[in-house]
Write an enzyme that holds these catalytic residues in place. Sequence first.
Site, PDB file in Angstrom:
ATOM      1  N   GLU A  14       0.848  -1.184   0.000  1.00 29.95           N
ATOM      2  CA  GLU A  14       0.000   0.000   0.000  1.00 29.95           C
ATOM      3  C   GLU A  14       0.888   1.239   0.000  1.00 29.95           C
ATOM      4  O   GLU A  14       1.820   1.337   0.804  1.00 29.95           O
ATOM      5  CB  GLU A  14      -0.915   0.018   1.229  1.00 29.95           C
ATOM      6  CG  GLU A  14      -1.934   1.147   1.168  1.00 29.95           C
ATOM      7  CD  GLU A  14      -2.900   1.152   2.352  1.00 29.95           C
ATOM      8  OE1 GLU A  14      -3.730   2.063   2.410  1.00 29.95           O
ATOM      9  OE2 GLU A  14      -2.824   0.255   3.200  1.00 29.95           O
TER      10      GLU A  14
ATOM     11  N   ASN B  13      -2.580  -6.194   5.511  1.00 28.45           N
ATOM     12  CA  ASN B  13      -2.658  -7.235   4.492  1.00 28.45           C
ATOM     13  C   ASN B  13      -3.546  -8.388   4.972  1.00 28.45           C
ATOM     14  O   ASN B  13      -3.432  -8.841   6.101  1.00 28.45           O
ATOM     15  CB  ASN B  13      -1.272  -7.802   4.183  1.00 28.45           C
ATOM     16  CG  ASN B  13      -0.207  -6.730   4.151  1.00 28.45           C
ATOM     17  OD1 ASN B  13      -0.201  -5.873   3.296  1.00 28.45           O
ATOM     18  ND2 ASN B  13       0.685  -6.771   5.125  1.00 28.45           N
TER      19      ASN B  13
ATOM     20  N   GLU C 170      -5.427  -2.530  12.860  1.00 27.87           N
ATOM     21  CA  GLU C 170      -5.139  -3.379  11.697  1.00 27.87           C
ATOM     22  C   GLU C 170      -6.082  -4.580  11.642  1.00 27.87           C
ATOM     23  O   GLU C 170      -6.498  -4.989  10.551  1.00 27.87           O
ATOM     24  CB  GLU C 170      -3.680  -3.838  11.720  1.00 27.87           C
ATOM     25  CG  GLU C 170      -2.660  -2.719  11.785  1.00 27.87           C
ATOM     26  CD  GLU C 170      -2.840  -1.640  10.732  1.00 27.87           C
ATOM     27  OE1 GLU C 170      -3.337  -1.938   9.640  1.00 27.87           O
ATOM     28  OE2 GLU C 170      -2.489  -0.479  11.014  1.00 27.87           O
TER      29      GLU C 170
ATOM     30  N   HIS D 268      -9.413  -3.558  10.210  1.00 27.47           N
ATOM     31  CA  HIS D 268      -9.357  -3.391   8.754  1.00 27.47           C
ATOM     32  C   HIS D 268      -9.806  -4.666   8.021  1.00 27.47           C
ATOM     33  O   HIS D 268     -10.167  -4.594   6.838  1.00 27.47           O
ATOM     34  CB  HIS D 268      -7.929  -3.059   8.306  1.00 27.47           C
ATOM     35  CG  HIS D 268      -7.658  -1.598   8.160  1.00 27.47           C
ATOM     36  ND1 HIS D 268      -8.513  -0.740   7.512  1.00 27.47           N
ATOM     37  CD2 HIS D 268      -6.593  -0.839   8.553  1.00 27.47           C
ATOM     38  CE1 HIS D 268      -8.003   0.488   7.510  1.00 27.47           C
ATOM     39  NE2 HIS D 268      -6.839   0.447   8.148  1.00 27.47           N
TER      40      HIS D 268
END
Length: 891
Positions: free
Chosen positions: A125, A269, A302, A305
């Site tokens: 990213e 990820n 994270e 996400h």
Amino acid sequence: MRDGQNSVIYRADYQAPAYWIDTVDLCFDLDPAKTRVLNKMKLRRNADVAPQPLRLDGEELNLSRVLVNGQGTSFKIDGGQLVLENLPEGDQPFELEIFTTCAPVKNTKLMGLYVSNDSFFTQCEAEGFRRITYFLDRPDVMASYTVTLRADKARYPVLLSNGNLVDQGKLDDGRHFARWVDPFRKPSYLFALVAGQLVCREQRITSRAGKEHLLQVYVRPGDLDKTEHAMNALMDSVAWDEARFGLSLDLERFMIVATSDFNMGAMENKGLNIFNTKYVLASQATATDTDFSNIESVVGHEYFHNWTGNRVTCRDWFQLSLKEGLTVFRDQEFSQDLAGEASARAVKRIEDVRVLRTAQFPEDAGPMAHPVRPDQYLEINNFYTVTVYEKGAEVVRMMQTLVGREGFARGMTLYFERHDGHAVTCDDFAQAIADANPGSQFEQLLPQFKRWYSQAGTPRVTAVTQYDEPTGEYRLTLSQSCPPTPGQEHKEPFVIPIGLGLLAADGSELTSRMHVLTQASETLTFPGIDGEPVPSILRGFSAPVILEHAYTDAQLLTLLAHDTDPFNRWEAGQRLAVNRALAFMGQQAMPASDIRLDQPYIEAMRSILRHPTLDSAFKELVLTLPAETYLGEQLQEVDPQRVHAVREAMRQQLAQQLQADWQCAFETNSDTGGYVPDPVSCGRRALAGMALTHLCLAARSGAHSAGPGQPDVWPGKAYQRFKDAANMTDRFNALSALVISGNELAAPALQKFHALFKDEPLVLDKWFALQAGQPDRGGNVLPAVKQLMNHPDFNIRNPNRARSVIFSYCSANPGAFHRPDAAGYVFWSERVLELDPINPQVAARLARALDRWKKLVEPLRSAAREAIARVAAKPDLSNDVREVVTRALAD
């Protein structure tokens, strides 16, 4: 959307991709000097887009082979893109095979595939995947990935990628392989691989849905004992998201991997989160309470996400806040819920607002100002900003305020029902919240509310009051405006929820409500009020605005003593301090040494310190003076050294005048028992550390706590506490007290600290940062910073270490950086130019240290402009840095 490498990209020019990629089969033969990547894809034309060549993004790749349906084909390289024209016609899928090589060991940008400490990591990213293979490297192209990793087993025994491990085994010549399949479609920016010598902490859990999952945290050997807190935070995150929003972990396993070379904090990820070690490793001996708190927040962020960013992702990078603003809001809510009691929740809220006001408000007022959803960019990496993240979170918070907690949860449910597996926009999210709450005020105001996404700048809300004693009628007029920002001269009114309360003169609460300001000006009437009340406006910081109201000292003291809203109670203390600081700064002829704080303010702070029921963490927040950058933003023209001198003088006064109270606070809070990073214990350690700093400052002034004529004992006590501390928080607080007060014991303490922790990189970062950020006494900091850069443990290629020294000086120490001789600016320009060819992202962040140069007094303003122009004149700057300095120089 991009015509060449140096052109501006506009949101209005968005076009859907001409091709879709359905499946990606990647095979890596990992070698530091020459990694081979075989990329087999199934593509099909987008029937909604006119036929055109296929243009695949690529950067620093060596291309060896291109096959279409197994056959060789013609191609060309155009501006870094691989262009294919002779492709099968019609809507039938076709296979495309691309074989490339790259050199991860030479990748200092830490984007794409790179080597750190003899292990492989990726960061894709926003546009790193194109440094791994040629691809449609954009977030709206979502594909299913199968990944095979092959490497030397002795050197790289751990082979990880996204999704679930489906096969692994031995190969010839001491090599081995692992094959991973991600069952969920994802954009290329969520791809990840890791290979190296790693060890892991494992935990099996059973979700509320009854499914079993494996959680893993991978680190370098020797760091495993510092992963317990990160694992606990991960388990808490999984449980919270299921309980609060009904969102379950959707993979067999979830992995976190830590690396010391990383541009960001962490990366979400799919199923394989890669983290900066700073946000994974913690033990009471090496990490502070702040570190523990940050790890909890970032691990949560994270993990969250996984749904808000991965399962539903961005259509284009202009929609970045769709995932980041929403997920920051979610991690803030997570931390508040974990904090538990109301006072701890309030402390967390104040800390979040303080970040917004000291970092995002200046951004809104500077050359890089942009809406939460930007309209253009040259380099997308420059828009990973506090506006997109923190202000974006405040926009989401206002949605929850307007529809209520349950209404917001309904909106989240509808959002996933509509968009799971899709790449969408900020408008899609807002529409789902509105549609899930039909008839609500938010639904009715949605078109106007969306101005928060399209208009840059910080709105200003002006409050004017009028009390009619004969009738007992109290009037409150609220007006809103927003100053011009680059490219946006005129702003339409925002939707601004404003929490309101009225307090009687004795501090009792008369009324409390939420008013939604939608017009340029509105007047509220409160009848039957006996005596003029004190208004408590913008309770809970209900909107990201600047409140302007001519509070009297008496009103602020009433709010500080009695307001039931913790945020406005803290804010009253901040306003009292700001008013005094601005008054002192206005008296240019007065030396800082002559500054004297008035007795009512001193007594107000004393009452906070002595308060029997206030939380220690809240006391520490109230007694912390506003930051120098925040004070500077209140001025038309800024002399950073004057701001620094005034703030330091005020702190010195508080140290001297409240000395007995600081001593009591230290003695009451210094022993927290066995180390636990819970809110109460953290608050006590924070207040004890603050008290110790002020006691050392009082000793510097010659005010002796040990009695008239006796040498002061507090620097010695601080040094002893530094040596005896059972945790890093107490140890570092004591070291900071010595450094900040400039005591002679600081030097041996710094030496001892380095000797104790020379093998702990994250602890050494604190050591470097403390020295680069110390108060400037006679211009001594810049020479110290230059000396630190020559230290054997300094490495400018490591982002954490570069930030610990260079950023701590240039971005976080304005009194030392803005030197009259402009040597700080020369140092800044040299470091930006030095960092740019190594790591453009880090260089661009540093370049923003002079964003607000136009507010500086002369001759600093001219000197700063000259330094920026010096950087801008370099012909081969990266897009990252060029965008920052060009916008800074623009009129």
